[in-house]
Design an enzyme around this catalytic site. Structure first.
Site, PDB file in Angstrom:
ATOM      1  CD1 TRP A 174      17.166  89.991 -76.270  1.00 44.58           C
ATOM      2  CD2 TRP A 174      18.090  91.643 -75.071  1.00 44.58           C
ATOM      3  NE1 TRP A 174      16.851  89.784 -74.959  1.00 44.58           N
ATOM      4  CE2 TRP A 174      17.397  90.776 -74.201  1.00 44.58           C
ATOM      5  CE3 TRP A 174      18.762  92.744 -74.533  1.00 44.58           C
ATOM      6  CZ2 TRP A 174      17.344  90.980 -72.829  1.00 44.58           C
ATOM      7  CZ3 TRP A 174      18.705  92.942 -73.170  1.00 44.58           C
ATOM      8  CH2 TRP A 174      18.004  92.077 -72.324  1.00 44.58           C
ATOM      9  CG  ASP A 255      24.459  93.087 -74.828  1.00 42.82           C
ATOM     10  OD1 ASP A 255      24.956  92.455 -73.873  1.00 42.82           O
ATOM     11  OD2 ASP A 255      23.235  93.046 -75.105  1.00 42.82           O
ATOM     12  CE  LYS A 291      21.367  84.819 -71.976  1.00 39.72           C
ATOM     13  NZ  LYS A 291      19.961  84.731 -72.168  1.00 39.72           N
TER      14      LYS A 291
HETATM   15  C1  LMR Z   1      16.844  86.005 -74.672  1.00 41.99           C
HETATM   16  O1  LMR Z   1      17.092  86.784 -75.585  1.00 41.99           O
HETATM   17  O2  LMR Z   1      16.023  85.097 -74.778  1.00 41.99           O
HETATM   18  C2  LMR Z   1      17.594  86.127 -73.378  1.00 41.99           C
HETATM   19  O3  LMR Z   1      18.523  87.144 -73.459  1.00 41.99           O
HETATM   20  C3  LMR Z   1      16.718  86.224 -72.194  1.00 41.99           C
HETATM   21  C4  LMR Z   1      16.046  87.549 -72.059  1.00 41.99           C
HETATM   22  O4  LMR Z   1      16.123  88.140 -70.979  1.00 41.99           O
HETATM   23  O5  LMR Z   1      15.426  88.021 -73.016  1.00 41.99           O
END
Ligand code: LMR
Length: 442
Positions: A174, A255, A291
């Protein structure tokens, strides 16, 4: 301040005219305007450079600015219904009514939040019979959703992890993980995760990297629905990962932002976390209800640490409080009360779990539809990963250049790593989306 000076000068009372007085007044005005522009030129912030837009949330900003009626936003991971609209879950609506009807006060929660919520949240992630819970080895705090949980974790580990300041995250991960842990004072390194060629988990690379990094390293693991790839280890693969982690003495930080979204089953999606605890690991866990309850803007989550003994857990909790207090003092109560209302009522909870499944199933059906549309258009590429990947995202394999063209020529918005949020695909836009992807990939 500059305009205040000017205003004061122009409204000064006019005294009987004399040449001398007028001259000095003109000089005064000139001086005022020189000093005001000097003040403007010496702004404290004049050397602050314009920062780049956020890799994910910046896409939403660009999408909003696009005036094309058929634009498609596949950027941020936020659930949409088949009309492309946000969906407030009926269980959430009902829980809100119940919470409001209780006419609760708006006093501060304690530093670690609403106790009824954190208890139920931990039972959801770990299961009520988890030894971590029954043996009192869990230190938990409510957090500002998953990001806040990760940040509390980063701060805690920076202060107290005894073996290093390095945390290993998967490659890719992420987009916010790296900066979030860096801002917490940790050094972020990567381990192999994704095999681009085979569009699958790079299990050999992952195990080799976990084997070769220093003993007792901190390792971030996505509990389920890996973001951005949508590729998760199988239970057998998790067992192999746990073996290496144990033999090397690594510390797992899970996570879990998508419990329920990967398979539609919240228990199944918690497999890895529960398995590691069963295997005797001490773990950290960041949990989000953004989510799976659609509580995005309510910012509801938890951060927890499972320790070896209840005594250690008490000390850990005391230090978590010391991290939280100067950050934001204590968390907001409304969203946590809503989540607790759902989790604590058998009927509402069952309804909610059905709704999570509805969301997961819609995403799964959009995956199939996108793939079949691409095939019907005659695309010669292999799109099987669209349906084999799970969770909210599909890691398409589109290049940054193709992503840029999709955006500039087709008003289709996604992150530059080629990730699409499948939640943004609907029966109405899937054909145009497939045509756009086909156009940039043929
Ligand atoms: C995403 O990856 O799109 C979500 O987790 C929202 C975010 O805060 O990035």
């Amino acid at each position: 301040m500059a305009s205040a000076l000017l205003r004061r000068a122009s409204f000064a009372p006019v005294r009987p005219a004399s040449a001398l007085f007028l001259r000095s007044r003109v000089q005064h005005l000139q001086l005022a305007s020189i000093s005001s522009s000097a003040i403007l030129r010496s702004s404290f912030w004049k050397d602050v450079p314009l920062g780049p837009p956020d890799a994910i949330l910046g896409i939403t900003e660009a999408f909003k600015a696009d005036e094309f009626a058929e634009k498609i936003n596949l950027g941020v991971g936020a659930y949409r219904d088949d009309n492309g609209k946000p969906w407030v879950l009926p269980s959430v609506r009902e829980a809100e009514l119940r919470v409001v009807s209780k006419k609760l006060d708006k006093e501060y929660a304690g530093i670690t939040g609403v106790p009824a919520f954190t208890k139920l949240a931990s039972e959801l992630s770990l299961s009520p019979s988890s030894p971590a819970i029954t043996e009192g080895r869990l230190a938990i705090t409510q957090s500002i959703s998953g990001t806040g949980a990760l940040r509390i974790g980063g701060e805690f580990l920076d202060r107290w992890y005894p073996h290093s300041k390095e945390i290993y995250i998967p490659n890719p991960s992420w987009a916010n993980h790296k900066v979030l842990f860096t801002d917490s004072g940790l050094t972020v390194k990567q381990y192999r995760y994704y095999d681009n060629k085979n569009i699958a988990l790079d299990l050999d690379g992952l195990l080799a990297d976990l084997q070769s990094i220093p003993d007792k390293s901190m390792v971030l693991l996505h509990a389920c629905a890996h973001n951005p790839t949508g590729v998760d280890p199988t239970p057998e693969e998790w067992a192999k990962i746990a073996d290496v982690m144990r033999s090397k003495g690594h510390f797992p930080f899970f996570d879990m932002a998508y419990q329920g979204f990967a398979s539609g089953d919240a228990d199944r999606d918690a497999f890895a976390v529960r398995f590691f605890i069963e295997q005797g690991f001490e773990i950290a866990l960041a949990q989000s209800f953004a989510k799976n309850m659609g509580l995005y803007g309510e910012r509801v989550g938890t951060f927890s640490i499972v320790s070896e003994t209840p005594e250690i857990s008490k000390a850990v909790e005391s230090q978590i409080k010391i991290v939280v207090r100067p950050l934001y003092s204590n968390p907001p109560v409304h969203g946590a009360r809503v989540a607790a209302e759902i989790l604590g009522d058998a009927d509402l909870r069952a309804q909610w779990l059905e709704e999570v499944k509805t969301m997961a199933d819609r995403i799964i059906s959009m995956r199939s539809l996108l793939k079949s549309n691409l095939e019907q258009l005659g695309s010669q590429l292999n799109w099987s990963h669209i349906t084999s990947q799970i969770g909210m995202f599909c890691y398409t394999g589109l290049s940054p250049q193709q992503v840029d063209t999709l955006r500039s020529d087709y008003s289709v918005y996604l992150t530059r790593d080629g990730r699409i949020s499948v939640a943004g695909v609907t029966t109405k836009n899937v054909q145009r989306l497939a045509e756009s992807i086909h156009a940039v990939t043929k």
